[in-house]
Design a protein around this motif. Structure first.
Motif, PDB file in Angstrom:
ATOM      1  N   LEU A 195       0.834  -1.201   0.000  1.00  0.00           N
ATOM      2  CA  LEU A 195       0.000   0.000   0.000  1.00  0.00           C
ATOM      3  C   LEU A 195       0.873   1.256   0.000  1.00  0.00           C
ATOM      4  CD1 LEU A 195      -2.930  -0.971   2.405  1.00  0.00           C
ATOM      5  CD2 LEU A 195      -2.899  -0.917  -0.074  1.00  0.00           C
ATOM      6  N   LEU A 198      -1.363   4.291  -1.409  1.00  0.00           N
ATOM      7  CA  LEU A 198      -2.778   4.240  -1.030  1.00  0.00           C
ATOM      8  C   LEU A 198      -2.862   4.356   0.492  1.00  0.00           C
ATOM      9  CD1 LEU A 198      -5.587   3.864  -2.227  1.00  0.00           C
ATOM     10  CD2 LEU A 198      -5.308   1.416  -1.993  1.00  0.00           C
ATOM     11  N   ALA A 199      -3.690   5.277   0.958  1.00  0.00           N
ATOM     12  CA  ALA A 199      -3.769   5.585   2.390  1.00  0.00           C
ATOM     13  C   ALA A 199      -2.357   5.846   2.918  1.00  0.00           C
ATOM     14  CB  ALA A 199      -4.438   4.450   3.160  1.00  0.00           C
ATOM     15  N   VAL A 259      -1.557   6.856   6.720  1.00  0.00           N
ATOM     16  CA  VAL A 259      -1.843   5.801   7.693  1.00  0.00           C
ATOM     17  C   VAL A 259      -0.801   4.688   7.580  1.00  0.00           C
ATOM     18  CG1 VAL A 259      -3.552   4.144   8.487  1.00  0.00           C
ATOM     19  CG2 VAL A 259      -4.284   6.337   7.607  1.00  0.00           C
ATOM     20  N   MET A 260      -0.464   4.307   6.328  1.00  0.00           N
ATOM     21  CA  MET A 260       0.514   3.240   6.129  1.00  0.00           C
ATOM     22  C   MET A 260       1.904   3.686   6.590  1.00  0.00           C
ATOM     23  SD  MET A 260      -1.059   0.677   5.245  1.00  0.00           S
ATOM     24  CE  MET A 260      -2.768   0.953   5.596  1.00  0.00           C
ATOM     25  N   LEU A 291      -7.032   9.347  -6.488  1.00  0.00           N
ATOM     26  CA  LEU A 291      -8.316   9.029  -5.867  1.00  0.00           C
ATOM     27  C   LEU A 291      -8.929  10.246  -5.185  1.00  0.00           C
ATOM     28  CD1 LEU A 291      -9.502   6.171  -5.909  1.00  0.00           C
ATOM     29  CD2 LEU A 291      -8.821   5.936  -3.526  1.00  0.00           C
ATOM     30  N   LEU A 292      -8.070  11.049  -4.543  1.00  0.00           N
ATOM     31  CA  LEU A 292      -8.589  12.137  -3.712  1.00  0.00           C
ATOM     32  C   LEU A 292      -8.405  13.496  -4.357  1.00  0.00           C
ATOM     33  CD1 LEU A 292      -7.098  10.871  -0.352  1.00  0.00           C
ATOM     34  CD2 LEU A 292      -9.392  10.482  -1.213  1.00  0.00           C
ATOM     35  N   ASN A 334      -3.922  17.763  -3.966  1.00  0.00           N
ATOM     36  CA  ASN A 334      -3.976  19.095  -3.361  1.00  0.00           C
ATOM     37  C   ASN A 334      -2.836  19.984  -3.840  1.00  0.00           C
ATOM     38  OD1 ASN A 334      -6.240  19.348  -1.962  1.00  0.00           O
ATOM     39  ND2 ASN A 334      -5.349  19.136   0.073  1.00  0.00           N
ATOM     40  N   GLU A 357      -3.735  21.630  -6.990  1.00  0.00           N
ATOM     41  CA  GLU A 357      -4.780  22.627  -6.774  1.00  0.00           C
ATOM     42  C   GLU A 357      -4.198  23.905  -6.186  1.00  0.00           C
ATOM     43  OE1 GLU A 357      -8.070  21.228  -4.511  1.00  0.00           O
ATOM     44  OE2 GLU A 357      -8.523  19.638  -5.945  1.00  0.00           O
ATOM     45  N   PRO A 382      -7.462  29.980  -6.817  1.00  0.00           N
ATOM     46  CA  PRO A 382      -8.664  30.498  -7.482  1.00  0.00           C
ATOM     47  C   PRO A 382      -8.981  31.932  -7.070  1.00  0.00           C
ATOM     48  CG  PRO A 382      -9.215  28.762  -5.898  1.00  0.00           C
ATOM     49  CD  PRO A 382      -7.731  28.829  -5.975  1.00  0.00           C
ATOM     50  N   VAL A 383      -8.736  32.272  -5.804  1.00  0.00           N
ATOM     51  CA  VAL A 383      -9.045  33.630  -5.339  1.00  0.00           C
ATOM     52  C   VAL A 383      -8.176  34.646  -6.078  1.00  0.00           C
ATOM     53  CG1 VAL A 383      -9.155  35.155  -3.345  1.00  0.00           C
ATOM     54  CG2 VAL A 383      -9.674  32.721  -3.081  1.00  0.00           C
ATOM     55  N   GLU A 395      -9.241  35.039  -9.742  1.00  0.00           N
ATOM     56  CA  GLU A 395     -10.519  35.751  -9.864  1.00  0.00           C
ATOM     57  C   GLU A 395     -10.325  37.252  -9.675  1.00  0.00           C
ATOM     58  OE1 GLU A 395     -15.089  35.223  -9.185  1.00  0.00           O
ATOM     59  OE2 GLU A 395     -13.573  33.837  -9.890  1.00  0.00           O
TER      60      GLU A 395
END
Lengths: 181, 201
Positions: free
Chosen positions: A77, A82-83, A86-87, A162-163, A166, A169, A174-175, A178
């Motif tokens: 994992l 994946l995760a 936690v892993m 999957l998520l 970030n 992004e 975006p602010v 704009e």
């Protein structure tokens, strides 16, 4: 931890995910290999755990049987990303336990094979345990795992797919865009 | 700042909050599934180990210490001896310390407990001589002959007495049908006590 997206990202902020990616793959592969070398003989794995003399034989046998499979899944994992966090926490926990085990064996003067990448057990006379090297290696791996705990967003990770990544992004705030219009 | 722009901005904030909420939920789900997979892996390992375990185990009636210790005497002080019957150093121990232990057993000073172990299984071909020889002592124990059998194995051993694996096969083994008279690894070079062929303890 606050991410201030308005500021230009530092070299470190750009480098950290890549470093975390390398360390994540490293720890993951090491865990898979470590588990794979033991999974073929679970009874021997139990004896290896028992050689540490930290728990009764009955419990050592159960731990020895479960551990290779846990190592393989955690490693897999991690390698997949994946995760990830936690892993990374789990692998850091395992490494901390291993470091504790090897240290305690060293302090008590037992002469064993740590069973880290083998079936382990007692060492034959003339063979010398390499606890220092075992501890150095596990400590470095622990540091690597902790780094991934702190920076769980890595490249080539299933998590990112999957998520939503970030990090990407954060790139186009975006602010800011704009307001510029 | 126009009211339309404010409206747009607040809409986006709500959208982002919803997206973050969705991501948080998905993250939680992934985490739960991943942790579940790890726990399941441990259980599978335990399950495989349980099914691999030999089913017909005959523990000697006299055995103690969860089945792996055979007491041969009783006394106030316990002496645990761990022996692998393929092991020359164990044999050395038996010849050097044996008489003393025997005397202490006779004087009822010690509780002598033998633990036949298998640490040299991989040194014979096929592997497993140590396990089988150890098991044989268990059978002997059920007939009250554990100590005698152990002594006989050591006394009559052209195999375990040697420093060299090449001579580790001998008549007692064939008699017990525990191993064909062909040991591994094959002896190469001149047998010397310091060589790699030297039997580990």
């Amino acid at each position: 931890m606050t991410v201030t997206t308005a500021q230009p990202r530092t070299v470190w902020q750009r480098l950290a995910p890549w470093l975390a990616t390398v360390l994540r793959l490293l720890v993951g592969v090491v865990f898979v290999v470590a588990g794979a070398t033991k999974v073929g003989d679970l009874a021997a794995s139990g004896r290896a755990v028992n050689a540490y003399q930290l728990m009764p034989f009955g419990i050592a046998k159960i731990v020895g049987a479960a551990l290779p499979f846990v190592e393989i899944v955690v490693g897999l994992l991690l390698a997949l990303g994946l995760a990830t966090r936690v892993m990374a926490v789990l692998s850091a926990g395992l490494l901390a336990v291993y470091i504790f085990g090897i240290s305690s064996v060293w302090v008590r003067g037992l002469s064993i094979d740590c069973g880290c990448f083998s079936k382990g057990g007692q060492l034959a006379p003339g063979q010398h345990p390499s606890y220092l090297w075992d501890l150095v290696r596990d400590s470095l791996l622990l540091l690597a795992a902790l780094f991934v705990v702190v920076y769980p967003r890595t490249r080539f990770a299933v998590d990112g797919w999957l998520l939503g990544d970030n990090v990407v992004e954060d790139d186009d705030d975006p602010v800011a865009t704009e307001d510029a219009q | 700042v126009s009211s339309r722009k404010v409206q747009k901005q607040s809409n986006r904030v709500v959208r982002e909050q919803l997206a973050a909420e969705r991501r948080r939920k998905r993250n939680m789900l992934v985490t739960i599934i991943a942790v579940f997979a790890v726990v399941l892996a441990g259980l599978i390992g335990f399950g495989i180990y349980e099914t691999q375990k030999p089913k017909n185990i005959n523990v000697p009636k006299t055995a103690i210490d969860s089945g792996h210790g055979i007491p041969v005497s009783s006394g106030p002080v316990t002496v645990d001896v761990y022996v692998d019957l393929l092991c020359p150093i164990c044999k050395n121990f038996e010849t050097t310390a044996g008489p003393t232990l025997d005397q202490m057993v006779k004087d009822n000073k010690i509780k002598l407990v033998y633990h036949p172990i298998a640490i040299l299984d991989h040194n014979t071909n096929p592997a497993g001589y140590s396990t089988r020889a150890g098991s044989a002592t268990g059978c002997a124990a059920d007939f009250g002959k554990f100590y005698d059998f152990l002594k006989a194995m050591y006394a009559d051993c052209p195999w375990g007495c040697s420093w060299v694996w090449g001579t580790c096969a001998g008549p007692p083994l064939r008699r017990l049908r525990t191993m064909p008279p062909r040991p591994l690894p094959p002896t190469t070079g001149s047998p010397s006590p310091g060589s790699a062929r030297r039997c580990p303890a």
